[in-house]
Write an enzyme that holds these catalytic residues in place. Structure first.
Site, short mmCIF file in Angstrom:
data_model
loop_
_atom_site.label_atom_id
_atom_site.label_comp_id
_atom_site.label_asym_id
_atom_site.label_seq_id
_atom_site.Cartn_x
_atom_site.Cartn_y
_atom_site.Cartn_z
N ARG A 44 1.11 -46.65 22.08
CA ARG A 44 0.14 -47.65 22.31
C ARG A 44 0.29 -48.77 21.62
O ARG A 44 -0.06 -50.03 22.10
CB ARG A 44 -1.23 -46.90 22.07
CG ARG A 44 -1.42 -45.55 23.09
CD ARG A 44 -2.84 -45.12 23.08
NE ARG A 44 -3.23 -44.50 21.69
CZ ARG A 44 -3.04 -43.37 21.47
NH1 ARG A 44 -2.33 -42.57 22.19
NH2 ARG A 44 -3.22 -42.90 20.14
N LYS A 134 -17.99 -55.79 23.91
CA LYS A 134 -18.00 -55.47 25.64
C LYS A 134 -18.93 -54.12 25.75
O LYS A 134 -18.38 -53.14 24.78
CB LYS A 134 -16.91 -55.32 26.14
CG LYS A 134 -17.22 -55.03 27.52
CD LYS A 134 -15.66 -54.92 28.44
CE LYS A 134 -15.48 -53.46 28.39
NZ LYS A 134 -13.94 -53.16 29.25
N GLU A 176 -21.03 -55.36 31.07
CA GLU A 176 -20.35 -55.17 32.12
C GLU A 176 -20.97 -53.81 32.90
O GLU A 176 -20.57 -52.86 32.73
CB GLU A 176 -18.99 -54.64 31.87
CG GLU A 176 -18.18 -54.43 32.92
CD GLU A 176 -16.71 -53.96 32.44
OE1 GLU A 176 -16.35 -53.60 31.35
OE2 GLU A 176 -15.82 -53.93 33.40
N LYS A 218 -19.91 -59.51 32.87
CA LYS A 218 -18.66 -59.12 33.59
C LYS A 218 -19.25 -58.30 34.58
O LYS A 218 -19.76 -57.29 34.61
CB LYS A 218 -17.91 -58.35 32.38
CG LYS A 218 -16.54 -57.72 32.90
CD LYS A 218 -15.88 -57.49 32.06
CE LYS A 218 -14.26 -56.82 32.37
NZ LYS A 218 -13.28 -56.69 31.76
P1 13P Z 1 -9.50 -53.90 35.26
O1 13P Z 1 -9.36 -55.26 35.27
O2 13P Z 1 -8.37 -52.98 35.33
O3 13P Z 1 -10.81 -53.54 36.26
O4 13P Z 1 -10.29 -53.66 33.68
C1 13P Z 1 -11.48 -54.44 33.48
C2 13P Z 1 -12.35 -53.70 32.46
O5 13P Z 1 -12.70 -54.21 31.45
C3 13P Z 1 -12.95 -52.57 32.86
O6 13P Z 1 -13.73 -52.14 32.00
#
Ligand code: 13P
Length: 332
Positions: A44, A134, A176, A218
């Site tokens: 990772r 986030k 988000e 987001k």
């Molecule tokens: P994806 O662009 O793969 O959807 O991931 C963005 C993300 O932060 C999802 O939580």
């Protein structure tokens, strides 16, 4: 407050966006395994280094969202990842939610955990160099039955509490509320759900002393469900996505970023370009840009295959995609 307002504006600087390198250990392992790479903490770390040490990322990235594990990891030559970024003028960020669990009132829906102990975690992440953060909530569409307003409201309250705590700690919150692409719903249904979700999130934000000039939203683009059999044109996506944002996101919000959500890299690029063009035409009040994980990383990961000899080819592929997505964010 001024500091976080400035950082929020820097996150959405013209032609720049975010790399969401914040897959949980479980998700990162899934991505590695599906590319034939045997997952471990070391793999990772190497996976992250492919992207973070790619040349010229600072031309296209304002910031990178880390997962907790990555914040403490280092490059091969011993530079901590957050320092590697801040030396290049790229802002380190951190995903702080602790994943989802079934909602008590309706176990078919998910609520996001992680509010307990947040102030202490924020203080420690700030010390490690993070300047934004986030929190992801998940909203699933199932016909007319899901989501329930109850579950969306619970997630919205948690997003709002998180945003408040983040700002108190001197970090810019990225909120988000991801409306999942998975499902056989129509584009119209996605539009309705994303509108409602954003409206509920902003109602919850207004209940707390959150500075709307120092948050980033987001969101998902408005798309037909991935099992609907329908492929939307970029113009349709742009029209519907802009409609939603114009009615739901207050103009003082400094910026909106999109997740890719399972779109192919080309789709996520083309749709962003159409959105950026239409936003210009309509004089949208906020900058709009990308915060992609899969759409920025999947092609490079497939090239890398966990092998040192493929790193530079993988980085070329990544930078090429990043360049195209960055151009798309300004409508080119
Ligand atoms: P994806 O662009 O793969 O959807 O991931 C963005 C993300 O932060 C999802 O939580």
């Amino acid at each position: 407050m001024n500091d976080i307002q400035t950082i929020a504006r820097d996150i959405v600087a013209v032609g720049k966006g975010l790399l969401a390198a914040d897959e949980s250990v479980k998700t990162a392992n899934k991505r590695l395994t599906s590319n034939g790479i045997s997952p471990s903490e070391e793999m990772r770390r190497q996976y992250r280094e492919v992207f973070l040490s790619a040349p010229d990322i600072e031309k296209y990235l304002s910031g990178v969202i880390f997962f907790e594990e990555t914040l403490g990891q280092q490059t091969d030559d011993g530079t901590l990842f957050p320092k590697l970024l801040s030396d290049k003028g790229v802002i380190p960020g951190i995903k702080v939610d602790q994943g989802t669990e079934p909602f008590d009132d309706n176990p078919d829906e998910l609520v996001t955990n992680g509010l307990i102990g947040l102030p202490e975690r924020f203080a420690s992440f700030y010390k490690s160099g993070a300047r934004f953060t986030k929190w992801r909530a998940v909203v699933r569409i199932d016909g007319d039955t899901l989501p329930t307003s109850h579950a969306v409201l619970e997630n919205a309250k948690r997003l709002s509490s998180y945003a408040h705590e983040a700002q108190v700690a001197g970090l810019v919150p990225v909120l988000e509320p991801e409306v999942l692409l998975e499902g056989n719903h129509s584009m119209l249904r996605a539009k309705e759900v994303i509108t409602n979700t954003l409206n509920i999130v902003f109602t919850a934000i207004d209940d707390l002393p959150v500075d709307k000039k120092a948050i980033i939203i987001k969101t998902s683009m408005v798309l037909s469900g991935s099992e609907s059999g329908k492929t939307d044109t970029p113009e349709e996506v742009a029209e519907n996505t802009l409609d939603v944002l114009m009615t739901s996101v207050p103009p003082e919000v400094p910026g909106i970023v999109f997740l890719s959500g399972g779109q192919s890299p080309d789709q996520a690029t083309d749709n962003l370009r159409a959105i950026a063009r239409l936003a210009k035409e309509k004089n949208a009040p906020w900058p709009l840009t990308f915060s992609y994980a899969r759409a920025l990383q999947s092609e490079a990961l497939a090239m890398w295959q966990g092998k040192k000899e493929n790193v530079s080819k993988a980085q070329d592929i990544f930078i090429n995609r990043l360049h195209r997505v960055s151009e798309a964010s300004i409508g080119n």
